[in-house]
Design an enzyme around this catalytic site. Sequence first.
Site, PDB file in Angstrom:
ATOM      1  CB  SER A   1     -28.812   4.225  36.933  1.00  0.00           C
ATOM      2  OG  SER A   1     -29.873   5.207  36.842  1.00  0.00           O
TER       3      SER A   1
ATOM      4  CG  HIS B   1     -25.747   8.236  37.190  1.00  0.00           C
ATOM      5  ND1 HIS B   1     -26.031   7.822  35.897  1.00  0.00           N
ATOM      6  CD2 HIS B   1     -26.886   7.929  38.012  1.00  0.00           C
ATOM      7  CE1 HIS B   1     -26.884   7.130  35.797  1.00  0.00           C
ATOM      8  NE2 HIS B   1     -27.582   7.429  37.290  1.00  0.00           N
TER       9      HIS B   1
ATOM     10  CG  ASP C   1     -23.891   7.844  33.120  1.00  0.00           C
ATOM     11  OD1 ASP C   1     -22.960   7.974  34.122  1.00  0.00           O
ATOM     12  OD2 ASP C   1     -24.870   7.633  33.136  1.00  0.00           O
TER      13      ASP C   1
END
Length: 572
Positions: free
Chosen positions: A412, A296, A329
């Site tokens: 992230s 993402h 992910d």
Amino acid sequence: MNDGKPNWWSRPSTPPEAARIPTPSPAEEGDFPLQAPDPAESAVPEPAAEAPAAPTVDMTKEPAAAEPTPSEPAPAVQAPAEPAPAVPAPSEPAPAGAVTAAEPVPAPGTRAAAPVPAAPRPLHEPDEYRTPPYGEPGPWAPAPPVQHPAAPVPPPQAAVPPVPPQGAVPPPQGPVAPHAWGQYDPWGAGPGAVPPPPRKKSRRGLALVGALAFALLTGVIGGGVGAYVERNGGIGTVELPQAEAGSADRAPDSVAGIAAGALPGVVTLHVSGGGSAGTGTGFVLDNRGHILTNNHVVDAAATSGDITVTFSSGETASAKLIGKDTGYDLAVVQVTGVRGLKPLPLGNSDDVRVGDPVVAIGAPFDLSNTVTSGIISAKERPITAGGEKGDGSDISYVDALQTDAPINPGNSGGPLLDGKGRVIGINSAIRAAGGSGEGDGGSGGQAGSIGLGFAIPVNQGKRVAEELINTGKATHPVIGVSLDMQFNGDGARVGDKGKDGTPSVTPDGPAAKAGLRPGDVITKVDGQRVHNGEELIVKIRAHRPGDALALTLTRDGRELTRTVTLGSAQGT
């Protein structure tokens, strides 16, 4: 002045004044006689001219000079005369206390015989209180109206010779010694007056006064200094204490030591494309420039876009997307032409235990090189993230490591390190307060950390990264069934029909070979309880294709166990 009263401050100085003094009476028993003066002591020559007849003078009294007054001049001192020849005394005895003159005067150069002292006469009548004689007037006379200061005492004058009786030849006048007693004068300081001893100053009193003065002075000075310091904050230049410079080295297993070793291998990614932009973190996998991050983070540049990598040293480089996988992910990008890359070592997430210390590094809110620390608060936590597209194609299923190390949007893709500086997870999602989604900036928006962060286990990340680098795609393990995601019971139920009316159990697939049927409810995977379909997917994807799993299921009220060998499916 002579008004008939005693004149306390006058002294006999002339023959007329001495003639008025009465002759003392004979001594009586019980009185205090005075010793007659010894004529052998210092002699005073006789005056040159013979003085007229005068009353007998008491030689026991000390002659004193008369105080001159403004109206009467002081008497002149008479010069001594030659001694006269000795004349025998008359046959009748002399009165007691009078000075006799029958003794011959020795010729010059010869030694005189010792004179025989005459019997002294008392100065006063017998006193029943035996008060010593002090001369006239007595000590009980009234005091004068005014006390005059004592006048200096002039030197003693020559004694006045007594008047012999009629027919007697006056004896030669020899030297007269000074007498110890004189006329009583309570206000006069006679020649024999002894001054009072000087009063010694008390050193103790002086010391006490000095101590009190010193205490008062120091108190005033101290108060003034204290007031100045309170108002002005001190005196002189302010120099604050500081520790000396120490060693900058830290233990390798400390947070500072771990951060110092890992920061050169952590990068910050800035991605733009498709009308959106974002910031994330990644870390170097090898010397060829491969960098692992979250899907993402780089999803905006999947088809076209720019990816810029910034190293901890501040150096920047452009990167290209190598491969990505939505289900896990994860994504891999690569930089070229960069020297001195420092890959981070990978650990084993299967060895992690709850309570182990961890360190997270990232760029929360674009604050690069941020280091936080915490512990592993849970493991094998099934989470899902994504789902913004609505068709489920962007949902990630992660059997995550849970940590309380602060993780925020921008962390992230960053590494989660163990106590030895090895990567054990990839930071991917947070649980935001009041939000229902899991993800770093997903449906929860730009919420901050509340101590619930989640990381993809590094064992799963390593397998996916290798597949993405080698093939550009990642494979997913599957069992070949369609699940009823609307089932509200406990466990994961196999659907009656599949998508578009296809069978819910794939013919000749892993589940079909293990004997699963539509309507079976799977409750455990390798003995671990599952409560819904999402948890079953997470547990299956935590393994590799080809792994054998023991499934516990319920069918028609009976509990059964089936062994399934996982198949493989191409990821997206």
